[in-house]
Design an enzyme around this catalytic site. Structure first.
Site, short mmCIF file in Angstrom:
data_model
loop_
_atom_site.label_atom_id
_atom_site.label_comp_id
_atom_site.label_asym_id
_atom_site.label_seq_id
_atom_site.Cartn_x
_atom_site.Cartn_y
_atom_site.Cartn_z
N SER A 1 -5.32 -7.64 5.32
CA SER A 1 -4.04 -7.03 5.63
C SER A 1 -3.92 -6.86 7.15
CB SER A 1 -3.90 -5.69 4.89
OG SER A 1 -2.58 -5.21 4.95
N HIS B 1 -0.60 -7.34 -3.24
CA HIS B 1 -1.37 -7.08 -2.03
C HIS B 1 -2.82 -6.72 -2.32
CE1 HIS B 1 -1.58 -6.24 2.25
NE2 HIS B 1 -2.18 -5.10 2.01
N ASP C 1 3.08 -10.19 -3.30
CA ASP C 1 2.73 -9.16 -2.33
C ASP C 1 3.97 -8.62 -1.62
OD1 ASP C 1 1.69 -7.59 -0.28
OD2 ASP C 1 0.12 -9.01 0.26
#
Length: 561
Positions: free
Chosen positions: A412, A533, A498
Site C-alpha cells: 500500500s 486491498h 481494491d
C-alpha cells in the site's frame, strides 16, 4: 463484504435462540454501534466511498424507516461510530488526518440530538471515553498546540471544559516531549493509558476513586523483554474487578493474552498463540540504530536463525546473509517488533534469510509528532525513502546483508516506499515485492472523484497547490522511473476490487517499468480478480498467495530448495 470493495451488509442474529433474523441493513460502511438491544447506529458511504453519514436503525423495522442522525459534507473527514465501554454513550467521530470532532448520544435515549464534545479546530485531535458512575469523560488531546497529547477530564454536562487530570501527588501524564500518549481506556476503578516512549509501546495505569478522580500517579507496566509490544486488549467489560487484559508479543514470543492485576502489578498468562513446531530458542533478534544522512537515528529490527544462516552466524551477529528488508512509514502507523511480523516470515528465516524491519520516519515509532507530523509527511515525506535506503546501505556496510542478496518489500503506502527506493538506489536490491502499491500518486491525488483522494491531501499535500505539486512530483514513482537502468526483479500484486489503491496503479507501473528499465522481462504483475486491498477473504487462499510471493522471493536469492 463479499467482493473486497469494503461495502458491507449487516446481518443480525438472536443470541438467545441462535437464529439469524430476516432483516438486513445493506450498503453500509461496515461500522456499527449498539444503543441497548433495540437500536443500532451505522455509517454509509458517499459517492467517493467516504463514510460520511450516521443512521439509526430500530430492530424489527425496515431499513427504509431508518433515521439519518449525522452527516459530514467536508470531503477531508471520515465518520465513524462506537459504543462506550460502560454502555452509556454512542460516540460519533468525524476525523481527518489533521483534525477530530466527536459527538455523543445517550444509549438510554438514542433519538436525542447528538451533542458535540468540542467543535472541530484545525490541528486539534482528541480521543474520548466515558466514565458513567462519575458522569465524566476522559480524553487524550494535543489541544493548545502541544506536540504530544495530554490526559484530560470533563463533565458530561460541560463536555468542552477540559481539565488536566490530577492526583494527590500532582499532574497525571502531563505533556512530555519524550512520551507520546495515544488513547485512554476507561474502567470503573482505573484508567489504562496507551502510548509510546523510547521507541516502544507503553501502558500506564491510573487508579480512580469512587468519584472518578485519580487517586495516585500513573504507573507504567514493565515486562521482562525490553524489545516487546504490549497493547490494551478489547476488555469489553467496564467493571473488571481490578483486572486488565493485555496483548503481549515480541519478535520471538508468540501473541499472548495476559491478565494484569492492577493492585499487585502481577501478570497471569491466559492464552498464547499455538505455533506448531516452533522453538523460540532457535531464533535471535536484535535492534540496531542507523544514522541517516541528516544525522537522525533510525531504529532497525533484525530476526534470524543462526543455524540456518550459517557462515559464522551467532545469536549476536546474523550475517553476512541474504536479507529481506520491510518498511511502511506513513500515516503515523508503527510496525512494532511483534510476533505478527515474525510468524509470516518464518519460511524465509528458516531457510537462512535474515528478516529486517526499518522503522523509518512517517511511522510513529519514535513518537507521533517527532517521527510523523514533523518529519514524515507533507514536505518532509522523502525522509521516509531516504531512511530506508540508508538502512539498506548500513546493513551491507556492517556485514549483515550479503551484497547482491538484499531484497525489499512494502504494501500500500509501503508500495510507495518501494517505488521510491528502487528509483533512488536500484543497485542495492536483488528483488522487490510491492503489494497493492500506491505508485500513481500525481494522477490519483489530482482526481477528487477517486475514493480516498481528498482526505489524503492532509497526508501528502494537495497537488493543486504549487508548493506541493513540485515536491510530490519529485517522488511520484511512475513519473520517476529511470530509463536504461537495471532495476531489481519486481513482483507487483494487486486486487481488482481494491477501493484504496485502484488496480490501474500497479498495472500502469508495470508497463512503465517494462518499457524503460533494461530488464523489463523481470517485472511481474499478479492481479487477483476477486480480491480487494487486504487480499483474499479466504484465509487459505491468502496463505497460498503469500506462499507464491515467498517462493518467488526465495528463488531470487537462491534459497528455493
Amino acid at each position: 463484504d463479499g467482493s473486497g470493495y469494503e461495502t458491507y451488509d449487516v446481518r443480525l442474529k438472536d443470541l438467545r435462540s441462535g437464529n439469524e433474523l430476516d432483516e438486513a441493513i445493506v450498503e453500509t460502511a461496515g461500522n456499527i454501534a449498539w444503543a441497548g438491544d433495540a437500536s443500532l447506529f451505522y455509517t454509509r458511504h458517499d459517492k467517493a466511498h467516504r463514510p460520511f453519514q450516521v443512521w439509526r436503525h430500530r430492530i424489527g423495522t425496515e431499513q427504509a424507516q431508518d433515521v439519518k442522525v449525522f452527516e459530514d459534507l467536508d470531503e477531508l473527514f471520515w465518520v465513524g461510530v462506537s459504543t462506550s465501554r460502560d454502555g452509556s454513550l454512542v460516540f460519533i467521530e468525524s476525523e481527518s488526518k489533521e483534525t477530530m470532532e466527536t459527538h455523543f448520544v445517550p444509549t438510554s435515549a438514542p433519538a436525542e440530538e447528538p451533542v458535540v464534545i468540542r467543535p472541530r479546530e484545525f490541528g486539534v485531535k482528541y480521543d474520548v471515553e466515558s466514565h458513567a458512575p462519575s458522569k465524566s469523560l476522559f480524553l487524550t488531546s494535543n489541544v493548545d498546540r502541544k506536540r504530544n497529547r495530554e490526559l484530560y477530564r470533563a463533565s458530561l454536562d460541560r463536555p468542552s471544559d477540559w481539565q488536566p487530570v490530577r492526583s494527590p501527588s500532582g499532574h497525571v501524564l502531563a505533556h512530555s516531549e519524550d512520551r507520546s500518549l495515544d488513547y485512554v481506556h476507561v474502567f470503573r476503578n482505573f484508567l489504562a493509558c496507551s502510548g509510546r516512549a523510547g521507541g516502544f509501546t507503553k501502558i500506564w495505569i491510573v487508579p480512580l476513586s469512587e468519584g472518578g478522580a485519580a487517586s495516585a500517579d500513573a504507573k507504567p507496566m514493565t515486562f521482562d523483554e525490553e524489545a516487546c509490544c504490549a497493547h490494551v486488549a478489547s476488555n469489553k467489560l467496564f467493571d473488571t474487578g481490578g483486572k486488565l487484559r493485555v496483548e503481549y508479543t515480541s519478535m520471538v514470543t508468540p501473541n499472548s493474552l495476559l491478565e494484569h492485576d492492577v493492585a499487585s502489578g502481577k501478570f497471569e498468562l491466559l492464552k498464547q498463540q499455538p505455533v506448531p513446531n516452533y522453538d523460540a530458542t532457535k531464533y535471535a533478534t536484535k535492534q540496531l540504530n542507523v544514522v541517516a544522512r541528516d544525522g537522525e537515528s533510525v531504529p532497525l529490527t533484525l530476526l534470524w536463525r543462526p543455524d540456518a544462516v550459517g557462515d559464522g552466524a551467532s545469536a549476536d551477529r546474523p550475517g553476512p546473509a541474504p536479507l529481506h528488508l520491510y518498511g511502511y512509514g506513513s500515516y503515523g502507523v508503527c510496525i512494532d517488533p511483534g510476533f505478527s511480523e515474525t510468524l509470516p516470515n518464518l519460511p524465509l528465516v528458516d531457510r537462512g534469510v535474515v528478516y529486517a524491519i526499518a522503522h523509518v520516519r512517517g511511522g510513529g515509532e519514535m513518537g507521533h509528532h517527532k517521527w510523523y507530523e514533523a518529519a514524515g509527511k507533507y514536505l518532509a515525506k522523502r525522509n521516509t525513502f531516504f531512511d530506508f535506503v540508508d538502512c539498506a546501505k548500513a546493513l551491507i556496510a556492517e556485514g549483515v546483508a550479503k551484497p547482491g542478496l538484499l531484497t525489499c518489500e512494502g504494501r500500500s503506502a509501503g508500495g510507495l516506499l518501494v517505488g521510491n527506493v528502487v528509483n533512488d538506489a536500484p543497485e542495492l536490491f536483488k528483488a522487490a515485492l510491492a503489494g497493492v502499491p500506491f505508485v500513481d500518486m500525481m494522477v490519483t491525488m489530482s482526481d477528487p472523484t477517486i475514493p480516498l483522494t481528498c482526505e489524503e491531501w492532509e497526508e501528502w499535500g494537495n497537488p493543486n497547490e504549487a508548493k506541493y505539486h513540485a515536491y510530490m512530483m519529485s517522488y511520484s514513482p511512475i513519473q520517476q522511473v529511470r530509463t536504461g537502468v537495471r532495476y531489481p526483479a519486481m513482483l507487483l500484486t494487486s486486487g481488482l476490487n481494491d477501493p484504496r489503491v485502484a488496480y490501474w496503479e500497479p498495472t500502469k507501473w508495470a508497463q512503465v517499468l517494462r518499457e524503460r528499465v533494461t530488464n523489463g522481462e523481470e517485472v511481474l504483475l499478479k492481479m487477483d480478480m476477486a480480491a480487494g486491498h487486504f487480499s483474499a477473504s479466504d484465509r487459505y487462499k491468502k496463505l497460498r498467495e503469500r506462499a507464491y510471493e515467498y517462493a518467488w522471493l526465495l528463488n531470487q536469492v537462491g534459497k528455493a530448495e
